[in-house]
Design a protein around this motif. Structure first.
Motif, PDB file in Angstrom:
ATOM      1  N   GLU A 224      -3.292   0.117   7.314  1.00  0.00           N
ATOM      2  CA  GLU A 224      -3.691  -1.215   6.845  1.00  0.00           C
ATOM      3  C   GLU A 224      -5.195  -1.327   6.620  1.00  0.00           C
ATOM      4  O   GLU A 224      -5.650  -1.917   5.645  1.00  0.00           O
ATOM      5  CB  GLU A 224      -3.224  -2.267   7.861  1.00  0.00           C
ATOM      6  N   ASP A 225      -5.994  -0.729   7.514  1.00  0.00           N
ATOM      7  CA  ASP A 225      -7.449  -0.843   7.392  1.00  0.00           C
ATOM      8  C   ASP A 225      -8.047   0.051   6.309  1.00  0.00           C
ATOM      9  O   ASP A 225      -9.246   0.015   6.059  1.00  0.00           O
ATOM     10  CB  ASP A 225      -8.132  -0.590   8.731  1.00  0.00           C
TER      11      ASP A 225
ATOM     12  N   LEU B 166      -8.640  -1.598  -3.548  1.00  0.00           N
ATOM     13  CA  LEU B 166      -9.232  -0.312  -3.178  1.00  0.00           C
ATOM     14  C   LEU B 166      -8.509   0.294  -1.986  1.00  0.00           C
ATOM     15  O   LEU B 166      -8.233  -0.396  -1.001  1.00  0.00           O
ATOM     16  CB  LEU B 166     -10.713  -0.494  -2.824  1.00  0.00           C
ATOM     17  N   ILE B 167      -8.238   1.587  -2.080  1.00  0.00           N
ATOM     18  CA  ILE B 167      -7.558   2.298  -1.005  1.00  0.00           C
ATOM     19  C   ILE B 167      -8.377   3.537  -0.667  1.00  0.00           C
ATOM     20  O   ILE B 167      -8.592   4.395  -1.518  1.00  0.00           O
ATOM     21  CB  ILE B 167      -6.124   2.672  -1.418  1.00  0.00           C
TER      22      ILE B 167
ATOM     23  N   ARG C 175       0.865  -1.177   0.000  1.00  0.00           N
ATOM     24  CA  ARG C 175       0.000   0.000   0.000  1.00  0.00           C
ATOM     25  C   ARG C 175       0.903   1.229   0.000  1.00  0.00           C
ATOM     26  O   ARG C 175       2.047   1.160   0.421  1.00  0.00           O
ATOM     27  CB  ARG C 175      -0.964  -0.012   1.170  1.00  0.00           C
ATOM     28  N   PRO C 176       0.382   2.337  -0.487  1.00  0.00           N
ATOM     29  CA  PRO C 176       1.203   3.551  -0.529  1.00  0.00           C
ATOM     30  C   PRO C 176       1.685   3.942   0.871  1.00  0.00           C
ATOM     31  O   PRO C 176       1.022   3.676   1.875  1.00  0.00           O
ATOM     32  CB  PRO C 176       0.252   4.615  -1.097  1.00  0.00           C
TER      33      PRO C 176
END
Length: 170
Positions: free
Chosen positions: A54-55, A74-75, A48-49
């Protein structure tokens, strides 16, 4: 078309996710300049960026029965609250042309609306080396080019990423 169900994928799904990635090596080559690697599924689940909790990330799998047919990364809330970034969308190569891509994306969009009600905008980037395959699909899903472009570099591959957005609830 068979019923498509969407759920978060995790460590137990790594084998199916890796198989989906390896089924279409052309996608990986267009995005990275290299064929798929043996740890690509694990990387998709974990990467992830910088600065993204994390969530705030979920990888959704679209399943027909127990078969993984598509995946979307999805972020939530990157750079500006109220936005959700789709970092990756992949459809299993042997499932193309059956409507699963459109259905999987629609279910992912519904997931965002139901799970993250603060999100009003979906955002994604189409890399020029993949635009011939991807841009039309995203436009048919209601995304519009923003006119924003960014340099895209992955290892030795240099290209341009063009940003697209879609407002939810329209």
């Amino acid at each position: 078309m068979d019923e498509v169900l969407v759920r978060a994928v995790g460590v137990a799904d790594v084998g199916a996710l890796q198989e989906l990635i390896e089924a279409d090596p052309g996608y990986t080559e267009r995005i990275t300049g290299c064929p798929p690697g043996e740890a690509d599924a694990q990387s998709l689940l974990l990467m992830r960026p910088e600065g993204v909790e994390e969530d705030a990330k979920v990888v959704l799998g679209a399943f027909v029965g127990d078969r993984l047919v598509a995946v979307v990364d999805l972020i939530r809330g990157t750079r500006r609250s109220g936005r959700c970034l789709s970092g990756c969308f992949r459809l299993h190569s042997n499932q193309q042309g059956r409507g699963y891509g459109r259905t999987a994306y629609a279910l992912a969009e519904r997931f965002v609306e139901d799970t993250w009600p603060e999100i009003g905008t979906l955002r994604l980037a189409v890399v020029d080396t993949n635009a011939q395959v991807a841009a039309g699909f995203w436009e048919r899903q209601g995304f519009e080019a923003t006119g924003e472009v960014r340099p895209y570099v992955y290892d030795k591959l240099e290209s341009t990423a063009r940003l697209y957005e879609k407002q939810l609830g329209e």
